[in-house]
Design an enzyme around this catalytic site. Structure first.
Site, mmCIF file in Angstrom:
data_model
loop_
_atom_site.group_PDB
_atom_site.id
_atom_site.type_symbol
_atom_site.label_atom_id
_atom_site.label_comp_id
_atom_site.label_asym_id
_atom_site.label_seq_id
_atom_site.Cartn_x
_atom_site.Cartn_y
_atom_site.Cartn_z
ATOM 1 N N GLY A 14 1.153 -1.273 0.340
ATOM 2 C CA GLY A 14 -0.232 -0.245 -0.049
ATOM 3 C C GLY A 14 1.107 1.023 -0.137
ATOM 4 N N LYS A 174 -9.233 7.545 17.550
ATOM 5 C CA LYS A 174 -9.429 7.559 16.016
ATOM 6 C C LYS A 174 -10.342 7.393 15.199
ATOM 7 C CE LYS A 174 -6.717 8.222 12.190
ATOM 8 N NZ LYS A 174 -7.879 8.376 11.065
HETATM 9 O O1 KPL Z 1 -8.798 10.801 9.561
HETATM 10 C C1 KPL Z 1 -9.581 11.519 9.130
HETATM 11 C C2 KPL Z 1 -9.903 10.972 7.738
HETATM 12 O O2 KPL Z 1 -9.996 11.726 6.825
HETATM 13 O O3 KPL Z 1 -10.191 9.932 7.618
HETATM 14 C C3 KPL Z 1 -9.986 12.718 9.687
HETATM 15 C C4 KPL Z 1 -9.801 12.306 10.816
HETATM 16 C C5 KPL Z 1 -11.953 12.309 9.839
HETATM 17 C C6 KPL Z 1 -9.537 14.448 8.356
HETATM 18 O O4 KPL Z 1 -10.030 13.606 7.760
#
Ligand code: KPL
Length: 293
Positions: A14, A174
């Site tokens: 990746g 997250k």
């Molecule tokens: O990690 C992100 C993503 O877009 O995957 C965030 C934290 C939402 C930032 O855009």
């Protein structure tokens, strides 16, 4: 730094934005990094500040078992990326992906799976990647445990890298940010900050965040909750950004919904809980993907 032959050779599955960034840091730390393409690949990293663009050559992988692997592909492509890779029984894997559980059942039983959570941001497309924000990154195992021998060398060259033992709280934080921001911004085709400005989206975000807290609290009574505020802080910090799911939906690509909200739904099912907001949004994203031109 000149690579020495007893350093781990890292294979990159990746070579998108985050994978390329990891490859630069690994190379800076002196580790040989090889790609999975049959021929050598050249990558360019550009910066927001005045740093000059840098290049990285990823040679084709040598034959033989893979002992160190970075998995940084989008989660829907994990099985395809790992299929037929000659993984050593004790392979060390750095998983640099959104969501949770995307490598379940894909690694040898003796693999050492190290999860990576980052707040850094990279944009762009092969072969040029642009480092938008160089923030913090944590590595650690879900079950905890000490850092591997190579970690300090890497941390000396990867700004903001820390070992987290255990890493689960960071992953869950997250995950919730992604489970709220990504599908809403994707479905409504808006930048992240719109969740703070549009009352309907703010209410939908709160519902998703509350459900996630209820589930995570059921999985671990020590979960401190507060996801509404945490998600709002991420939306504020990334207000102008296009979330990764919005970007995927805009170009009709497969989304990471199954590894993000799908993971929450699978845990809820195990516990006999219903998460209607997540159930509905997963269905809406699946529908959108299925009907994309
Ligand atoms: O990690 C992100 C993503 O877009 O995957 C965030 C934290 C939402 C930032 O855009």
């Amino acid at each position: 730094m000149t690579p020495s032959s007893d350093l781990p050779v890292w294979h990159l599955a990746g070579a998108g934005n985050m994978g390329t960034l990891a490859a630069f840091y690994l190379r800076d730390a002196g580790f040989p990094v090889v790609g999975r393409r049959p021929s050598p690949t050249r990558k360019t990293l550009t910066f927001e500040d005045r740093r000059a663009p840098r290049t990285l050559d990823l040679p084709a992988a040598p034959a033989g078992p893979i002992r160190h692997l970075v998995v940084a592909c989008k989660t829907p492509y994990s099985a395809a990326a790992l299929a037929e890779l000659p993984l050593a029984p004790d392979v060390t894997v750095l998983r640099l992906q959104n969501g949770l559980g995307s490598l379940d059942g894909l690694l040898p039983a003796g693999a050492d799976l190290i999860e990576v959570v980052t707040t850094s941001a990279v944009k762009g497309r092969h072969p040029t990647h642009h480092l938008v924000a160089e923030n913090q990154t944590w590595m650690g195992r879900a079950r905890g445990g000490p850092a591997p021998a190579w970690f300090d060398t890497l941390a000396a060259h990867w700004p903001g890298l820390e070992w987290a033992a255990p890493i689960r709280e960071r992953q869950w934080r997250k995950l919730v940010a992604n489970a709220v921001i990504n599908p809403l911004t994707g479905l409504y085709d808006v930048p992240n900050g719109r969740l703070l400005e549009d009352p309907d989206l703010t209410a939908r975000a709160a519902w998703l965040a509350d459900e996630a807290d209820a589930l995570l609290g059921a999985l671990d009574p020590a979960w401190s909750g507060g996801s509404r505020q945490q998600v709002a802080a991420v939306a504020r910090a990334t207000a102008g950004n296009t979330s990764s799911m919005r970007a995927d939906m805009q170009r009709g690509a497969a989304t990471e919904i199954e590894a993000i909200n799908g993971w929450l739904l699978r845990q809820a099912e195990r516990l006999g809980l219903d998460l209607p907001a997540h159930r509905e949004i997963v269905a809406a994203v699946r529908d959108h993907t299925a009907t994309a031109p």
